[in-house]
Scaffold this motif. Structure first.
Motif, mmCIF file in Angstrom:
data_model
loop_
_atom_site.group_PDB
_atom_site.id
_atom_site.type_symbol
_atom_site.label_atom_id
_atom_site.label_comp_id
_atom_site.label_asym_id
_atom_site.label_seq_id
_atom_site.Cartn_x
_atom_site.Cartn_y
_atom_site.Cartn_z
ATOM 1 N N PHE A 1 11.976 3.947 8.635
ATOM 2 C CA PHE A 1 11.049 3.548 7.579
ATOM 3 C C PHE A 1 11.205 4.515 6.411
ATOM 4 N N PRO A 2 10.822 4.064 5.212
ATOM 5 C CA PRO A 2 10.905 4.971 4.064
ATOM 6 C C PRO A 2 10.194 6.282 4.361
ATOM 7 N N HIS B 1 8.510 8.441 2.778
ATOM 8 C CA HIS B 1 7.208 8.852 2.266
ATOM 9 C C HIS B 1 6.061 8.256 3.076
ATOM 10 N N LEU B 2 6.374 7.235 3.887
ATOM 11 C CA LEU B 2 5.319 6.602 4.701
ATOM 12 C C LEU B 2 4.883 7.542 5.815
ATOM 13 N N ARG B 3 3.614 7.394 6.185
ATOM 14 C CA ARG B 3 3.107 8.159 7.318
ATOM 15 C C ARG B 3 2.814 7.188 8.451
ATOM 16 N N ASP C 1 -0.052 5.108 7.819
ATOM 17 C CA ASP C 1 0.144 3.998 6.887
ATOM 18 C C ASP C 1 0.654 2.767 7.620
ATOM 19 N N LEU C 2 1.630 3.013 8.526
ATOM 20 C CA LEU C 2 2.186 1.888 9.266
ATOM 21 C C LEU C 2 1.102 1.225 10.091
ATOM 22 N N SER D 1 -2.141 1.207 9.572
ATOM 23 C CA SER D 1 -3.136 0.458 8.788
ATOM 24 C C SER D 1 -2.504 -0.801 8.208
ATOM 25 N N MET D 2 -1.197 -0.723 7.906
ATOM 26 C CA MET D 2 -0.482 -1.891 7.425
ATOM 27 C C MET D 2 -0.539 -3.021 8.453
ATOM 28 N N VAL D 3 -0.168 -2.667 9.682
ATOM 29 C CA VAL D 3 -0.152 -3.676 10.742
ATOM 30 C C VAL D 3 -1.567 -4.189 11.008
ATOM 31 N N THR E 1 -4.010 -4.358 8.887
ATOM 32 C CA THR E 1 -4.368 -5.262 7.784
ATOM 33 C C THR E 1 -3.810 -6.657 8.033
ATOM 34 N N LEU F 1 2.911 2.367 17.607
ATOM 35 C CA LEU F 1 2.676 1.172 16.809
ATOM 36 C C LEU F 1 2.699 -0.087 17.676
ATOM 37 N N LEU G 1 -0.857 -4.368 -0.522
ATOM 38 C CA LEU G 1 -0.136 -3.430 0.325
ATOM 39 C C LEU G 1 1.218 -3.073 -0.272
ATOM 40 N N HIS H 1 15.468 -0.723 0.476
ATOM 41 C CA HIS H 1 14.605 0.378 0.878
ATOM 42 C C HIS H 1 13.484 -0.128 1.789
ATOM 43 N N GLU I 1 13.288 -2.177 6.514
ATOM 44 C CA GLU I 1 12.752 -1.941 7.846
ATOM 45 C C GLU I 1 11.256 -2.242 7.891
ATOM 46 N N GLN J 1 4.720 -9.317 12.521
ATOM 47 C CA GLN J 1 3.277 -9.528 12.568
ATOM 48 C C GLN J 1 2.968 -11.019 12.350
#
Lengths: 241, 263, 406
Positions: A84-85, A87-89, A92-93, A95-97, A99, A140, B10, B71, B74, B82
């Motif tokens: 993953f990029p 800068h992501l934490r 973040d992943l 909360s993304m999932v 959401t 995750l 997002l 970028h 992934e 999902q």
């Protein structure tokens, strides 16, 4: 129960899945085995809808997949090593999932605790080691109490201790009634986990059935040897394992 | 719809977190500031700004767009696993990438002019026109970048194709048009010429901006058909319409590719 | 004799009012003595064409309107020293058989037409073979649709010593049309939105026009088949279109253009068959072409002009050009002035390669400001051999604002 019938997938001229028909039992752990290029990852991606088969059908829990995405709400997926990029934490992943699943239930972070990386979830992935990132991927997959877990080479890059933690968690999931599909070409990894085996070769199900059946048939108690024997020992790639 | 919106937010958040969009805006603002200092505002600055819009914006859209798609590859896979329909995901990914890009280009372009209080001056309308064209070009070229990046999985190859398309649309195509015009100088070539211009969104944007600038004085000379087709408010509306169509073409292509793609 | 005339002139004016002593203009005009004044009061007057056959002053009070009811001329001047002042002329209607004008002067001396207003007239003011007439501070406004549906705002044929000053001329075929008119002076007029020309000279020698503004006409000014014309401090603005130009010089000789401004025209100055043209101290700003010189031009001098923001500064259609350029400011000049003498160290060639390509294929104009055309320009700078050499300024001025050259 996951049932597939005649799954066919080509990448250009290369036939990756060649009319694959298989059954994966509910509440059990199925080891998806086969050499590199046998179609394991493609099969899993087809199950997830990430890849589109040219032909064939899939039914999960009696529901035929028709392109609508809702069924994925019940799936936890751990892909092969991903980047993953940076800068992501991990947070973040998660909360993304969360959401996207539209759930307000807090993610289950017990696996993160077991890995001892609660703090690492708050750090950018870029500064973490490959192993730690892989653990976060695992977290995750398990975070939203899935009914079906699809784990693609989950132990690759994990240290033995983390492997142990992950395996314990997988067993716990089964105890909860979760269906688990794990792909691996390192059979030893799955020795103590697998209930069933689905062996892919050249895009087809070369053999499938319960581990107990396999050992009974071959008289081998070691999964690796059993498979080797089953296939007449004529498969050189197994010698590597 | 709410899912798409949530997704969009997002993706936008992700785009912004990358920080390079802010860098891009700062870069363009610095460039505009330099232009203002060295050409002292007025028509010369606007002409230079036209270059920035017509040359730099498509380059940014194509290159940054292509890079963003790769970028985010992934993450895209994670999102695809999902319970989200691909069509929605595409809309969110495209808009979430293109809109922040377009906004940062527009903000970067206008910031120095706003800072010097020129935005509502004599050239204000022209500046806004430039910014609008830049936004449209950013949306178009980002859609093109999506087509490229979704079809070419290899990053380097995708970047090469993006640069190639920029070279063709920004430079070579006009060379071909000029050559055609020279070779067929004695024949009525307005209609084929208009068609050739319409085939390149950069040319459409350029002609649109020409119509709003001093150079429009010249277009009157290009003969009845060009004048009739492009002159006047109807012509400008038609050109904006064409540009919008130019968003939809690569959008449709990219969306189709995305919906059928194997990740 | 002189005394009687003077006395009569001092007499009280004859006032035209409905129900008064003079209920019609014609009655008052008939009764007025030589040099007398007829005063028309407020109201709309509909009468047969009024013929002024003696030297009188026809004066309109504010709101005095002569209406032609779409059918006729309004006033005809047939005597010397007539003054027509302060009237509003309206609605002559169009005629395709005659040059119908609101105000017509024929073979007279010393007519004065001042501060009148003309609305929707075919021709407004028509002067034929007049001498020493003055047309001053009139406002002429038409709303024509086609060129044939309108005449000229001020039309002069075969007149001498005509002075046209401070008028506003709008919406006719030509703002001012001068044919076979000698020694005309056209000063400080605003000629706008006329369908053909703001000002049109045909066979009109020894004339000058100064300080006029020609804006948004079909074309600005056309000077044709004339000699010895002075054009000073005029403004040629916003003339756009395939055949539009600020100023057309056609088959003319000995013309001086000084201190004029050409802005936002498709073509600023077009010279076709111009001999001995002196173009000095003019400003060419934001035109498509600042100057187009056709092959038939000879012995031209272009000195000390300022070129900025034009798409093309100079275009020519031949290999040789009969014009000399010196001391002009070119914003496209890229040379230096290392010896600080105020002129660039290397000559400037104002004709662009792209410009010559456009001459061959005008449609290529749509490629303006494209990167490809920029690349052509850049190539010219790197390889000067690409630049057309017909036109050269050997002493390009470095600064935009400069005093007049002696």
């Amino acid at each position: 129960m996951i049932v597939t019938e005649g799954l066919t997938k080509r990448f250009g001229k290369r036939v990756v899945l060649d009319g694959l028909s298989a059954r994966i039992a509910t509440g059990r752990i199925t080891a998806l085995l086969g050499p590199n290029g046998a179609g394991k990852t493609t099969f899993l991606k087809v199950l997830l809808g990430l890849a589109r088969p040219e032909a064939g059908r899939i039914a999960i829990a009696g529901e035929l997949l028709d392109g609508s995405p809702e069924y994925r709400a019940n799936i936890g997926y751990m892909p092969q090593i991903v980047h993953f990029p940076g800068h992501l934490r991990g947070r973040d992943l998660l909360s993304m999932v969360q959401t996207l699943r539209g759930t307000t239930v807090k993610p289950d972070l017990s696996l993160a605790e077991a890995f001892g990386l609660t703090e690492e979830l708050a750090r950018p992935l870029g500064v973490l080691s490959g192993g730690t990132r892989q653990k976060i991927n695992a977290v995750l997959a398990f975070a939203f109490t899935p009914a079906l877990l699809i784990l693609d080479e989950p132990t690759a890059g994990l240290d033995p201790l983390a492997c142990r933690v992950l395996k314990d968690r997988i067993l716990a999931e089964r105890a909860r009634g979760t269906t688990v599909v794990i792909s691996s070409h390192v059979l030893a990894e799955l020795e103590e986990l697998a209930d069933d085996v689905l062996f892919l070769a050249d895009g087809k199900a070369a053999w499938s059935g319960a581990v107990s059946e396999l050992t009974q048939k071959t008289g081998e108690h070691n999964l690796e040897r059993a498979v080797a024997r089953l296939l007449g020992g004529g498969m050189p790639y197994l010698a590597v394992a | 719809m709410t899912t798409t919106l949530r997704l969009l937010l997002l993706v936008v958040r992700e785009s912004l977190r990358g920080r390079w969009l802010i860098g891009l805006a700062l870069l363009l603002a610095a460039l505009g500031e330099l232009l203002l200092r060295f050409s002292g505002g007025g028509p010369t600055t606007l002409v230079s700004l036209l270059d920035v819009v017509l040359i730099l914006t498509p380059l940014i859209g194509l290159v940054v767009g292509t890079m963003q798609v790769h970028h985010a590859r992934e993450v895209t896979e994670l999102l695809l696993a999902q319970p989200i329909a691909r069509g929605r995901l595409f809309v969110a990914l495209y808009l979430g990438t293109a809109i922040p890009l377009a906004v940062s280009v527009v903000v970067g372009l206008l910031a120095p002019f706003a800072w010097h209080g020129l935005l509502f001056g004599a050239d204000g309308m022209q500046l806004l026109g430039l910014a609008g064209a830049a936004a449209l070009l950013a949306l178009i070229t980002t859609a093109m970048a999506f087509v490229i990046a979704l079809r070419a999985d290899d990053r380097v190859r995708a970047l090469g194709i993006a640069l190639g398309i920029w070279l063709v649309t920004a430079v070579l195509w006009d060379g071909i048009i000029l050559l055609t015009a020279m070779l067929l100088a004695d024949r009525p070539i307005e209609v084929p010429l208009l068609i050739m211009l319409a085939l390149n969104p950069l040319d459409i944007a350029r002609v649109l901006l020409l119509l709003g600038s001093d150079a429009a004085a010249l277009l009157g000379y290009t003969g009845a058909i060009v004048q009739r087709a492009l002159g006047g408010a109807a012509g400008q509306v038609a050109l904006v319409g064409l540009l919008t169509l130019w968003i939809l073409v690569p959008w449709t292509l990219a969306s189709r590719t995305f919906r059928r793609k194997d990740f | 004799m002189l005394l009687t005339t003077l006395l009569l002139a001092l007499q009280a004016p004859l006032v035209v009012t409905p129900g008064g002593v003079y209920p019609t203009i014609a009655a008052a005009v008939a009764a007025a003595p030589d040099g007398g004044t007829v005063r028309v009061t407020r109201g709309v007057w509909r009468e047969p064409t009024i013929r002024l056959e003696r030297p009188i002053r026809l004066l309109g009070e504010p709101g005095a309107v002569l209406d032609g009811e779409g059918a006729r001329e309004l006033v005809v001047i047939l005597a010397p020293d007539v003054t027509v002042e302060g009237l509003t002329f309206r609605n002559t209607g169009n005629s395709y058989h005659e040059d119908r004008a609101a105000l017509h002067a024929d073979e007279v001396v010393g007519c004065v037409i001042v501060r009148n207003r003309f609305e929707d007239t075919f021709f407004a003011i028509y002067l034929s073979r007049t001498t020493s007439c003055i047309v001053r501070e009139n406002v002429v406004i038409g709303h024509p649709t086609t060129e044939s549906a309108t005449g000229n705002a001020v039309h002069s044929w075969g007149s001498r010593e005509l002075r046209i000053e401070g008028n506003r001329l709008e919406g006719h075929r030509d703002g001012v049309y001068l044919e076979f008119t000698r020694h005309a002076t056209v000063i400080d007029n605003h000629s706008t939105k006329n369908l053909r020309y703001g000002l049109h000279f045909m066979y009109s020698d020894s004339s000058s026009y100064t300080g006029n503004e020609f804006r948004g006409n079909g074309s600005g000014v056309a000077v044709m088949y004339s000699h010895d014309v002075q054009m000073v401090n005029n403004r040629f603005l916003d003339n756009r279109g395939a055949t539009a130009y600020g100023l057309l010089l056609k088959e003319i000789a000995d013309v001086h253009l000084t201190g004029n401004e050409f802005g936002n025209n498709t073509t600023g100055l077009l010279a076709d068959g111009a001999e001995r043209v002196q173009v000095r101290d003019n400003r060419f700003t934001r035109n498509g072409w600042a100057i187009r010189l056709l092959a038939s031009t000879s012995d031209g001098v272009f000195a000390n002009n300022t070129f900025s923001g034009n798409s093309f500064d100079v275009a020519v259609n031949s290999r040789t050009v009969g014009a000399e350029f010196a001391g002009n400011f070119w914003d496209s000049y890229r040379g230096w002035d290392l010896d600080h003498d105020g002129t660039g160290d290397v000559p400037h060639h104002p004709v662009r390669l792209f410009g010559t390509l456009v001459e061959r294929a005008p449609a290529a104009l749509t490629l303006q400001r494209s990167l490809f055309v920029r690349a052509l320009d850049a190539a010219e700078r790197v390889l000067p051999v690409l630049t057309p050499r017909q036109v050269v300024d050997n002493a390009p001025r470095m600064t935009r604002d400069a005093g007049r050259m002696p």
